[in-house]
Design a protein around this motif. Structure first.
Motif, PDB file in Angstrom:
ATOM      1  N   GLU A 109       0.906  -1.340   0.165  1.00 48.50           N
ATOM      2  CA  GLU A 109       0.012   0.114   0.053  1.00 48.50           C
ATOM      3  C   GLU A 109       0.941   1.265   0.160  1.00 48.50           C
ATOM      4  OE1 GLU A 109      -3.287   0.829  -0.204  1.00 48.50           O
ATOM      5  OE2 GLU A 109      -3.517  -1.210  -0.911  1.00 48.50           O
ATOM      6  N   TYR A 110       1.827   1.192   0.848  1.00 44.69           N
ATOM      7  CA  TYR A 110       2.595   2.199   0.978  1.00 44.69           C
ATOM      8  C   TYR A 110       3.351   2.901  -0.324  1.00 44.69           C
ATOM      9  CZ  TYR A 110       6.830  -0.442   0.764  1.00 44.69           C
ATOM     10  OH  TYR A 110       7.852  -1.341   0.376  1.00 44.69           O
ATOM     11  N   MET A 111       3.553   2.092  -1.232  1.00 42.84           N
ATOM     12  CA  MET A 111       4.278   2.564  -2.605  1.00 42.84           C
ATOM     13  C   MET A 111       3.233   2.889  -3.773  1.00 42.84           C
ATOM     14  SD  MET A 111       5.885  -0.906  -4.342  1.00 42.84           S
ATOM     15  CE  MET A 111       6.619  -1.707  -2.889  1.00 42.84           C
ATOM     16  N   LYS A 112       1.786   2.587  -3.501  1.00 39.35           N
ATOM     17  CA  LYS A 112       0.815   2.754  -4.652  1.00 39.35           C
ATOM     18  C   LYS A 112       0.838   4.285  -5.115  1.00 39.35           C
ATOM     19  CE  LYS A 112      -2.044  -1.309  -3.910  1.00 39.35           C
ATOM     20  NZ  LYS A 112      -3.564  -1.671  -3.742  1.00 39.35           N
ATOM     21  N   PRO A 113       0.986   5.228  -4.296  1.00 35.74           N
ATOM     22  CA  PRO A 113       1.133   6.481  -4.931  1.00 35.74           C
ATOM     23  C   PRO A 113       2.170   6.705  -5.896  1.00 35.74           C
ATOM     24  CG  PRO A 113       0.738   6.758  -2.649  1.00 35.74           C
ATOM     25  CD  PRO A 113       1.209   5.209  -3.001  1.00 35.74           C
ATOM     26  N   MET A 114       3.277   5.829  -5.920  1.00 46.18           N
ATOM     27  CA  MET A 114       4.295   6.073  -6.828  1.00 46.18           C
ATOM     28  C   MET A 114       4.232   5.107  -8.041  1.00 46.18           C
ATOM     29  SD  MET A 114       6.782   8.012  -5.390  1.00 46.18           S
ATOM     30  CE  MET A 114       8.104   7.817  -6.593  1.00 46.18           C
ATOM     31  N   LEU A 115       3.305   4.235  -8.188  1.00 46.07           N
ATOM     32  CA  LEU A 115       3.034   3.280  -9.421  1.00 46.07           C
ATOM     33  C   LEU A 115       2.095   3.909 -10.355  1.00 46.07           C
ATOM     34  CD1 LEU A 115       2.549   0.051  -7.246  1.00 46.07           C
ATOM     35  CD2 LEU A 115       4.723   0.879  -8.591  1.00 46.07           C
ATOM     36  N   LEU A 166       9.604   4.733  -1.336  1.00 48.27           N
ATOM     37  CA  LEU A 166       9.024   5.557  -0.430  1.00 48.27           C
ATOM     38  C   LEU A 166       8.036   6.757  -1.093  1.00 48.27           C
ATOM     39  CD1 LEU A 166      11.828   6.088   2.091  1.00 48.27           C
ATOM     40  CD2 LEU A 166       9.716   4.908   2.698  1.00 48.27           C
ATOM     41  N   CYS A 167       7.344   7.583  -0.502  1.00 49.15           N
ATOM     42  CA  CYS A 167       6.513   8.642  -1.257  1.00 49.15           C
ATOM     43  C   CYS A 167       6.546   9.887  -0.240  1.00 49.15           C
ATOM     44  CB  CYS A 167       5.096   8.104  -1.770  1.00 49.15           C
ATOM     45  SG  CYS A 167       4.385   9.328  -2.667  1.00 49.15           S
ATOM     46  N   PRO A 168       7.480  10.804  -0.671  1.00 49.45           N
ATOM     47  CA  PRO A 168       8.354  10.868  -1.640  1.00 49.45           C
ATOM     48  C   PRO A 168       9.505  10.035  -1.519  1.00 49.45           C
ATOM     49  CG  PRO A 168       8.515  12.760  -0.220  1.00 49.45           C
ATOM     50  CD  PRO A 168       7.410  12.081   0.153  1.00 49.45           C
ATOM     51  N   GLN A 169      10.082   9.654  -2.668  1.00 53.89           N
ATOM     52  CA  GLN A 169      11.608   8.847  -2.447  1.00 53.89           C
ATOM     53  C   GLN A 169      12.563   9.631  -1.703  1.00 53.89           C
ATOM     54  OE1 GLN A 169      12.414   8.114  -6.662  1.00 53.89           O
ATOM     55  NE2 GLN A 169      11.591   6.310  -6.456  1.00 53.89           N
ATOM     56  N   VAL A 170      13.531   8.821  -0.840  1.00 54.22           N
ATOM     57  CA  VAL A 170      14.472   9.222  -0.167  1.00 54.22           C
ATOM     58  C   VAL A 170      15.805   8.494  -0.414  1.00 54.22           C
ATOM     59  CG1 VAL A 170      15.293   9.762   2.073  1.00 54.22           C
ATOM     60  CG2 VAL A 170      12.844   9.727   1.499  1.00 54.22           C
ATOM     61  N   PRO A 171      16.836   9.057  -1.251  1.00 52.86           N
ATOM     62  CA  PRO A 171      18.009   8.509  -1.667  1.00 52.86           C
ATOM     63  C   PRO A 171      18.721   7.811  -0.234  1.00 52.86           C
ATOM     64  CG  PRO A 171      17.758  10.293  -2.728  1.00 52.86           C
ATOM     65  CD  PRO A 171      16.651  10.505  -1.863  1.00 52.86           C
ATOM     66  N   ILE A 172      19.321   6.815  -0.439  1.00 52.31           N
ATOM     67  CA  ILE A 172      20.308   6.229   0.594  1.00 52.31           C
ATOM     68  C   ILE A 172      21.049   6.739   1.320  1.00 52.31           C
ATOM     69  CG2 ILE A 172      21.811   4.562   1.196  1.00 52.31           C
ATOM     70  CD1 ILE A 172      20.942   2.905  -1.306  1.00 52.31           C
TER      71      ILE A 172
END
Length: 287
Positions: free
Chosen positions: A24-30, A133-139
């Protein structure tokens, strides 16, 4: 592959009727139609034989599957809403230990949550999926740094997805080169790479050679597809660096994994380290 070694699986979940929370947590990014509306899991185009489990007691079923394949203990994901994981930990602490998947977008609230879960459930690791992640967060983003500092304080390893992500998400946050800065700045933080590091697996082993605190797990890869350079590294200078992790039931069955594992050309001295001993050390597990 020795039959007598009790395996420690560093990526396993309790199956159930509703596992939608896994994604569920990644669905906004798909953004593509297949991923949003048709895939059972976001990387379904890669995993053609996703296990379909049906049981009255999923925890008992999972333990039976572990026993069948000589898995002594397994790390399962834990969060406040995951009742099956909490029940498994409470009833079977000798078989399961927990990790928590962190979201650095939550700032200091996430640091406090990690501290609480460590206190209440004894989590043994924190995991991360930077591209999901939404928004993505680089390592190497500054948002991660308070979490990294807390993990050093709690002596917990960080297990992070690296390489091109399976789901159709931008890969930039997971480039293996980003680990160089984090390993340098946090030499006390044990970092375990997840999900293959492809196509930068050569850089992955080079960084493991460089940094004592960097490791690699085989999660989400069927054994026949383990990168050749990682196998070669384990057989030469990296026997203490490579750890077994599966992907049941998210994308691979234990039957397939353990059918293919004996064909991996690890040298004899590598197998017990890969299957068990490295996990004991990195995750501070009792023997």
């Amino acid at each position: 592959m020795p039959a007598e070694v009790g395996v420690i699986d560093l990526m396993l979940s309790i199956p159930g009727e509703d596992n939608s929370q896994w994604y569920e947590y990644m669905k906004p990014m798909l953004l593509d139609e297949e991923s949003r509306h048709h895939f059972k899991m976001p990387a379904q185009y890669m995993f053609k034989d996703i296990p379909a489990e049906d049981a009255d007691d999923y925890i008992a079923y999972t333990i039976a599957q572990m026993d069948k394949h000589n898995i002594e203990r397994a790390m399962i994901g834990l969060d406040d809403h995951n009742e099956s994981a909490k029940t498994a930990l409470k009833k079977h602490p000798e078989r399961f230990f927990a990790s928590y998947e962190a979201n650095p977008n939550n700032a200091m609230d996430e640091v406090r949550k990690i501290e609480r879960l460590h206190r209440e459930y004894g989590i043994k690791a924190v995991t991360g999926f930077p591209s999901g992640l939404c928004p993505q967060v680089p390592i190497n983003d500054k948002k991660w740094y308070p979490i990294y500092a807390k993990l050093v304080e709690l002596e917990l390893p960080f297990c992070v997805c690296v390489g091109v992500p399976g789901p159709r998400l931008p890969m930039a946050p997971q480039k293996v080169e980003l680990l160089d800065e984090v390993c340098w700045f946090f030499p006390e933080l044990k970092i375990v790479m997840r999900h293959g590091a492809e196509p930068w697996e050569d850089l992955a082993w080079k960084l493991m050679l460089k940094y004592p605190n960097l490791y690699y797990s085989t999660s989400a890869f069927a054994p026949r597809f383990y990168p050749k350079s990682i196998i070669e590294f384990a057989n030469t200078r990296g026997a203490d660096k490579i750890l077994y992790a599966g992907y049941f039931p998210m994308g691979l069955s234990l039957e397939r994994i353990f059918r293919e594992l004996p064909e991996v050309p690890f040298k004899e001295h590598v197998w017990p380290k890969f299957l068990r001993e490295n996990a004991l050390k990195v995750f501070n597990l009792s023997t």
